[in-house]
Structure formats: structure tokens, C-alpha cells
Design a protein around this motif. Sequence first.
Motif, PDB file in Angstrom:
ATOM      1  N   HIS A 175       0.822  -1.125  -0.174  1.00  9.76           N
ATOM      2  CA  HIS A 175       0.093  -0.081   0.081  1.00  9.76           C
ATOM      3  C   HIS A 175       0.875   1.371  -0.034  1.00  9.76           C
ATOM      4  O   HIS A 175       0.485   2.356  -0.790  1.00  9.76           O
ATOM      5  N   LEU A 176       2.016   1.151   0.576  1.00  2.79           N
ATOM      6  CA  LEU A 176       2.854   2.221   0.848  1.00  2.79           C
ATOM      7  C   LEU A 176       3.438   2.648  -0.497  1.00  2.79           C
ATOM      8  O   LEU A 176       3.792   3.838  -0.984  1.00  2.79           O
ATOM      9  N   GLN A 177       3.576   1.638  -1.397  1.00  6.65           N
ATOM     10  CA  GLN A 177       4.263   1.812  -2.561  1.00  6.65           C
ATOM     11  C   GLN A 177       3.178   2.280  -3.665  1.00  6.65           C
ATOM     12  O   GLN A 177       3.529   2.358  -4.781  1.00  6.65           O
ATOM     13  N   GLY A 178       1.973   2.385  -3.208  1.00 12.39           N
ATOM     14  CA  GLY A 178       0.666   2.740  -4.273  1.00 12.39           C
ATOM     15  C   GLY A 178      -0.018   1.483  -4.782  1.00 12.39           C
ATOM     16  O   GLY A 178      -0.856   1.540  -5.720  1.00 12.39           O
ATOM     17  N   PHE A 179       0.259   0.347  -4.423  1.00 13.40           N
ATOM     18  CA  PHE A 179      -0.272  -0.806  -4.736  1.00 13.40           C
ATOM     19  C   PHE A 179      -1.518  -1.254  -3.989  1.00 13.40           C
ATOM     20  O   PHE A 179      -1.223  -2.142  -2.940  1.00 13.40           O
ATOM     21  N   THR A 180      -2.692  -0.649  -4.263  1.00 11.13           N
ATOM     22  CA  THR A 180      -3.948  -1.016  -3.512  1.00 11.13           C
ATOM     23  C   THR A 180      -4.984  -1.798  -4.406  1.00 11.13           C
ATOM     24  O   THR A 180      -6.162  -1.910  -3.767  1.00 11.13           O
ATOM     25  N   GLY A 181      -4.631  -2.431  -5.448  1.00 14.27           N
ATOM     26  CA  GLY A 181      -5.696  -3.079  -6.356  1.00 14.27           C
ATOM     27  C   GLY A 181      -6.312  -2.264  -7.316  1.00 14.27           C
ATOM     28  O   GLY A 181      -7.218  -2.471  -7.981  1.00 14.27           O
ATOM     29  N   LYS A 182      -5.825  -0.900  -7.506  1.00 14.10           N
ATOM     30  CA  LYS A 182      -6.416   0.153  -8.260  1.00 14.10           C
ATOM     31  C   LYS A 182      -6.651  -0.305  -9.698  1.00 14.10           C
ATOM     32  O   LYS A 182      -5.514  -0.800 -10.367  1.00 14.10           O
ATOM     33  N   GLY A 183      -7.765  -0.254 -10.193  1.00 16.30           N
ATOM     34  CA  GLY A 183      -7.844  -0.521 -11.609  1.00 16.30           C
ATOM     35  C   GLY A 183      -8.141  -2.258 -12.000  1.00 16.30           C
ATOM     36  O   GLY A 183      -8.526  -2.681 -12.919  1.00 16.30           O
ATOM     37  N   VAL A 184      -8.238  -2.896 -10.791  1.00 16.23           N
ATOM     38  CA  VAL A 184      -8.341  -4.554 -11.004  1.00 16.23           C
ATOM     39  C   VAL A 184      -9.672  -4.498 -10.730  1.00 16.23           C
ATOM     40  O   VAL A 184     -10.406  -3.917  -9.630  1.00 16.23           O
ATOM     41  N   LYS A 185     -10.330  -5.517 -11.223  1.00 18.80           N
ATOM     42  CA  LYS A 185     -11.686  -5.979 -11.424  1.00 18.80           C
ATOM     43  C   LYS A 185     -12.069  -7.317 -10.619  1.00 18.80           C
ATOM     44  O   LYS A 185     -11.641  -8.336 -11.140  1.00 18.80           O
ATOM     45  N   ALA A 188      -7.568  -5.256   2.501  1.00 21.67           N
ATOM     46  CA  ALA A 188      -6.233  -5.905   1.939  1.00 21.67           C
ATOM     47  C   ALA A 188      -6.061  -4.799   0.460  1.00 21.67           C
ATOM     48  O   ALA A 188      -4.963  -4.990   0.051  1.00 21.67           O
ATOM     49  N   ALA A 189      -7.087  -4.552  -0.189  1.00 19.53           N
ATOM     50  CA  ALA A 189      -6.962  -3.736  -1.451  1.00 19.53           C
ATOM     51  C   ALA A 189      -8.034  -2.774  -1.628  1.00 19.53           C
ATOM     52  O   ALA A 189      -9.107  -3.017  -2.302  1.00 19.53           O
ATOM     53  N   PRO A 190      -7.930  -1.733  -0.858  1.00 20.99           N
ATOM     54  CA  PRO A 190      -8.905  -0.562  -0.940  1.00 20.99           C
ATOM     55  C   PRO A 190      -9.238   0.144  -2.158  1.00 20.99           C
ATOM     56  O   PRO A 190     -10.010   1.032  -2.262  1.00 20.99           O
ATOM     57  N   GLY A 191      -8.156  -0.038  -3.066  1.00 17.90           N
ATOM     58  CA  GLY A 191      -8.404   0.693  -4.547  1.00 17.90           C
ATOM     59  C   GLY A 191      -9.005  -0.149  -5.461  1.00 17.90           C
ATOM     60  O   GLY A 191      -9.143   0.199  -6.678  1.00 17.90           O
ATOM     61  N   VAL A 192      -9.577  -1.398  -5.084  1.00 12.64           N
ATOM     62  CA  VAL A 192     -10.062  -2.425  -6.156  1.00 12.64           C
ATOM     63  C   VAL A 192     -11.369  -1.921  -6.714  1.00 12.64           C
ATOM     64  O   VAL A 192     -11.958  -1.374  -5.830  1.00 12.64           O
ATOM     65  N   SER A 193     -11.714  -2.375  -7.919  1.00 10.09           N
ATOM     66  CA  SER A 193     -13.019  -2.353  -8.473  1.00 10.09           C
ATOM     67  C   SER A 193     -13.886  -3.379  -8.341  1.00 10.09           C
ATOM     68  O   SER A 193     -13.177  -4.407  -8.260  1.00 10.09           O
ATOM     69  N   LEU A 194     -14.766  -3.121  -8.052  1.00  8.94           N
ATOM     70  CA  LEU A 194     -15.847  -4.421  -7.519  1.00  8.94           C
ATOM     71  C   LEU A 194     -17.245  -4.571  -8.328  1.00  8.94           C
ATOM     72  O   LEU A 194     -18.004  -3.726  -8.650  1.00  8.94           O
ATOM     73  N   ILE A 195     -17.441  -5.930  -8.263  1.00 11.39           N
ATOM     74  CA  ILE A 195     -18.740  -6.465  -8.773  1.00 11.39           C
ATOM     75  C   ILE A 195     -19.281  -7.249  -7.508  1.00 11.39           C
ATOM     76  O   ILE A 195     -18.634  -8.265  -7.078  1.00 11.39           O
ATOM     77  N   LEU A 196     -20.300  -6.702  -7.083  1.00  7.54           N
ATOM     78  CA  LEU A 196     -20.912  -7.326  -5.759  1.00  7.54           C
ATOM     79  C   LEU A 196     -22.255  -8.169  -6.144  1.00  7.54           C
ATOM     80  O   LEU A 196     -23.054  -7.642  -6.699  1.00  7.54           O
ATOM     81  N   LEU A 197     -22.148  -9.566  -5.956  1.00  8.97           N
ATOM     82  CA  LEU A 197     -22.991 -10.517  -6.178  1.00  8.97           C
ATOM     83  C   LEU A 197     -23.642 -11.235  -5.005  1.00  8.97           C
ATOM     84  O   LEU A 197     -22.929 -11.600  -4.132  1.00  8.97           O
ATOM     85  N   ARG A 198     -25.035 -11.178  -5.028  1.00 11.54           N
ATOM     86  CA  ARG A 198     -25.546 -11.819  -3.868  1.00 11.54           C
ATOM     87  C   ARG A 198     -25.895 -13.267  -4.471  1.00 11.54           C
ATOM     88  O   ARG A 198     -26.804 -13.343  -5.319  1.00 11.54           O
ATOM     89  N   THR A 199     -25.412 -14.360  -3.909  1.00 16.61           N
ATOM     90  CA  THR A 199     -25.749 -15.843  -4.427  1.00 16.61           C
ATOM     91  C   THR A 199     -26.319 -16.740  -3.270  1.00 16.61           C
ATOM     92  O   THR A 199     -26.901 -17.788  -3.751  1.00 16.61           O
ATOM     93  N   GLU A 200     -26.082 -16.529  -2.156  1.00 13.77           N
ATOM     94  CA  GLU A 200     -26.622 -17.309  -1.030  1.00 13.77           C
ATOM     95  C   GLU A 200     -27.909 -16.776  -0.399  1.00 13.77           C
ATOM     96  O   GLU A 200     -27.880 -15.465   0.124  1.00 13.77           O
ATOM     97  N   ASN A 201     -28.656 -17.539   0.132  1.00 18.73           N
ATOM     98  CA  ASN A 201     -29.906 -17.188   0.752  1.00 18.73           C
ATOM     99  C   ASN A 201     -29.879 -17.746   2.148  1.00 18.73           C
ATOM    100  O   ASN A 201     -29.973 -18.821   2.437  1.00 18.73           O
TER     101      ASN A 201
END
Length: 539
Positions: A150-160, A227-240
Motif C-alpha cells: 500500500h505504501l508503494q501505491g499498490f492497492t488493487g486500483k484498476g483491478v476488477k 487488503a485492497a482498498p483501491g480495487v474495483s468491485l462487482i458485488l453479487l448475492r448468491t446465497e440465501n
Amino acid sequence: MVHRLHKAGLFTIALILFSLPLIGQQAYWILLNDKPDVFNSLPALGPDALQNRFRQGIALDERDYPVSPTYIKTLENEGIEILMQSRWLNAVGAVLTPEKHDAIARLPFVKEIRLPAKSNHIAQASREIATDSSQLFLDQISLLGLTDMHLQGFTGKGVKLALFDNGFVRADSLPGLFPLFANGQVLATRDFVSHETEVFDPCVHCRHGTYVLSILAASMPGYLTGAAPGVSLILLRTENDSSETQQEEMNWVQAAEYADSLGAQIFSTSLGYYDFDDGTNYGGKLDGKTALITQAAQYASEKGIVVVNSAGNNGNSGINAPSDAPGVIAVGAVDRNGTIASFSSRGPTSDGRIKPDIVAMGKTNTYIYPNGSLRTGDGTSFSCPLISGFAACLMQANPQATATQIRDAILQSGDRYSNPDNTYGHGLPSASHAMELLNSSLEASDFGQVSADYRLLAYPNPASGDILLAFQPTLINKTWSVTVLDLTGKTIYRADWEVRGDFGQMKLPNDLSPGRYWVVIADPNSGKASWRAAVVVTE
């Protein structure tokens, strides 16, 4: 302020509503033999998904194309209500009476009818903590070396990343998660239980996804960092969570294919499947190829997606599907001292392979509760998002790396890599070591020397009939010279093609004699060859 994301998406798919089974009816998988009209449809992939394939040099195949519409129509004519379709499994989900079950099983294109498996809920203990002790969260990321990343700037930014869970109650209104919405990091949401886009208030007890999301991507300086505060997200509900239903396996597969169509690069899923409604279970069949959800997870890994799954909280009773898939990173749980948690599922798979693959902190993890307080809890549910976030940071730092290279680097950086076992797998991974391994492997390969602007794929290959050229999106609406050469260099076919259409697909002539050929794509003005590949025509 409450931020709502009602509809987002790079690619739209039709959702088919599930109906509740009536007395005497049961939901089943109907597995089909083939896809006879595969070339009559486009691949079920959006631009980002195609780009992900092209970047990694992964060929399109039948699993990228929809289920045969001819077969669907025949089933509907038999009075079958189709609940869902799976292009990966070449299957449909449907509710069948015993009479319909027998009638459908006799259709010539039906390979097999199976019961779906039920989800084993991956529960965890939850304890409220005082905010002045919240620095405990640092252990869960520092054990993996992520603080330095994270200090190096790698936070998951741009990763889906696609996150599968039971819902994300109030995640859109919690201060620690608000940056995800303010920065546009939540790209799409979908509820495969209730069949809508809303995932933030599906039910009052659908909190597990909120916990996991905060461990993955929270941003509360001084209190909780994911762990990856910069990541791009697809949030999916699959469990009931309100009931254990056999349709959850279908939900997971449908959600996985949806996420793939949007170009997801990582799957993070804290769910497991084992039992069936008839009292049987996968048991000795956790061999990496029998469970349908395992097959789907393996297909995802072969399609250039890093698939991360909780190993389970079964202790010595073993892992759940789809953690048995060879390509899935099954994650066990350790405490902050690196000692295995008693509940963490042990391997091996039923065919003798080592599982889990890796471990991360899954005991006394800090997360955000839906009322905004910080709590701690236990479970491989909580070690899983740490490893998926780890993968996202590596991907941002090494955008040219393939999913296979990322997975290998994670495993090889484990502190037990030289002596893995069925308790710790390959051990705790190290971000700095994984970065060194990736740098070494990327320098040794010529993958990065291939221009991403000049790539396309041939499918199927080998082929007995048509060979389809699928052009990368950046090549569409341009004219290209296409030449087919035999192995002596003799020109067999040449034409200039103006590539149009959503996916830029063109067919090579289908009268090529059996043998091996070179297909060369060139700029018609300069004659400079941009791409070539060997194709094989069979009898």
C-alpha cells in the motif's frame, strides 16, 4: 448520505426468475451433449472480458458461447420452465416433476440430469471490540506484507474483482466503505436470489458480505484498512441465509458467468457446497472434476480469472467444493501468530492433492458491522478476502502478468512452499517475495513483447469445419489483409476484410484441406504483418 447503485454494468444479460418448487417438484441441472449451432451466436462476453482473454492469449471456445437456442426451445415445448442457463457447464436449471424428469432424460440431446448441491454456510463468531484496540487490524494485512504494498501505491486500483456472498447490508451507507462508492469503484451489483440489482438491503441478517467486503476494501485510516482498498468491485448475492436451498449452486454458477462477461479478473467467494437434498453429499467425490460448481470454478481459472475460495470451517472433516478445483486458490485460516486455526478445513482432496493451497489470518479478524461499529470474528470467510486482495495488489503492480502467473507467485511465495501439507498448504504468502517471483517470470517470458493492439484469436483450433477469427476490440472497424499459407509458404487464400460488428468475427474459408496452416494478419497499406498463428484443419 446513503449512496445507492441501482443499475450498473458493462454488459447486460437476461435474468430468469426462479419459481418456488411445488409439491412433488425439484430443481435439477439438465446437462446437454453439445452446442450444435454455436456459430450462429456471438460469445456471451462484453468488451472487457474479450480484452482479458486477448491480453492473456486465451482462445475462445464453446464455453464462451450460449447454450443452444434450439435445445432451449425444445425443452420449453416440453412444458419445462427454464430457471437459468450455464454456458460453461452447457446446462440449464429447471424444476421438474418425476414424470417430466423421466421424459426429459430420454431426449437425445440430454446428457445427464443432476441435483444441485446446497451451500454449507460458512459461519463465524462475532465479537464487538473497542475502537482503541482496532489497531489489531494491521496484523491481518501486515502478515502478508500488504502494508508495504500500500505504501508503494499498490492497492488493487484498476483491478476488477467479483465478490460472491449472502448480501451487503448497509455497505453503501457505512463511512468505512463510502470511498468505494464516491470513487466509482463499485461497477455493478446483482442479486441472484431475489433477481434484482439491489444488494444492500436484501434482508436484515444478510451481513456476512458486509464483513467480508470491509476486510477486502475498507478505508478507515487508523481503524481499518482492507487488503485492497483501491480495487474495483462487482458485488453479487448468491446465497440465501433464510434457508438452505439447492438453488444456491445454480446462483453461484450464474453469477460467475455474469462476472466473467463483465471482465472480472478475480473471484472472491467465501462459500462452500457439499450436501444434496436427497441426503447424499459430494463426500469422496471432491476430486476437482465431479462437483458441478467445481467444474465451473475450474473453467473460470482456465479463462484467465484468479479464483479464491474459503477452504471451509470443517476442521479435520475436510474441504468443500469448489475448493477442490486444481485452479482454485483454497484459503485456510491462521491466527496472528501464524498458527493454524482449529476450525480451518484440512485436505487432501479425494484424489490425494494438497489442499488448502495457502493460508491467511482468519482468527480475530477486524471488520465493520452494519451499525458502523468494529467487531472481530473468526472463519476462513475472513482469510479468503485477504488473499483475493493480495492478488489484486499484485495485478495492479504487474498488469502484464497472467492469472496463472499471479496464482503461481502467491503459492510459491508461501513460507511452506518447499514442504507443503494439508493443514497449511503452501503457508503464508509474502507480497515482497511474490513481487520478486513475478518480476523474474515476466523477464523470462516474451509475453510482454507482443503488442496488445495487434492480437486476435482463432476458434476452434484444431477444427474440422469453419475457423472463426475473433478480433480484439481495438482492431474493429478497420480493414485488414488476411492470408492463409501452407507450411511451405504457398498462399492458399488471401482477402482484405473490413472488420465490423461488436466482436469483429470473421470466418476463414471452410474448404481448406486437412493439415497445418499459418494465418497472417497484415496492414493492407504497409503490408506489415501484425499477427500470425498456426491453425490445424482436421478430417
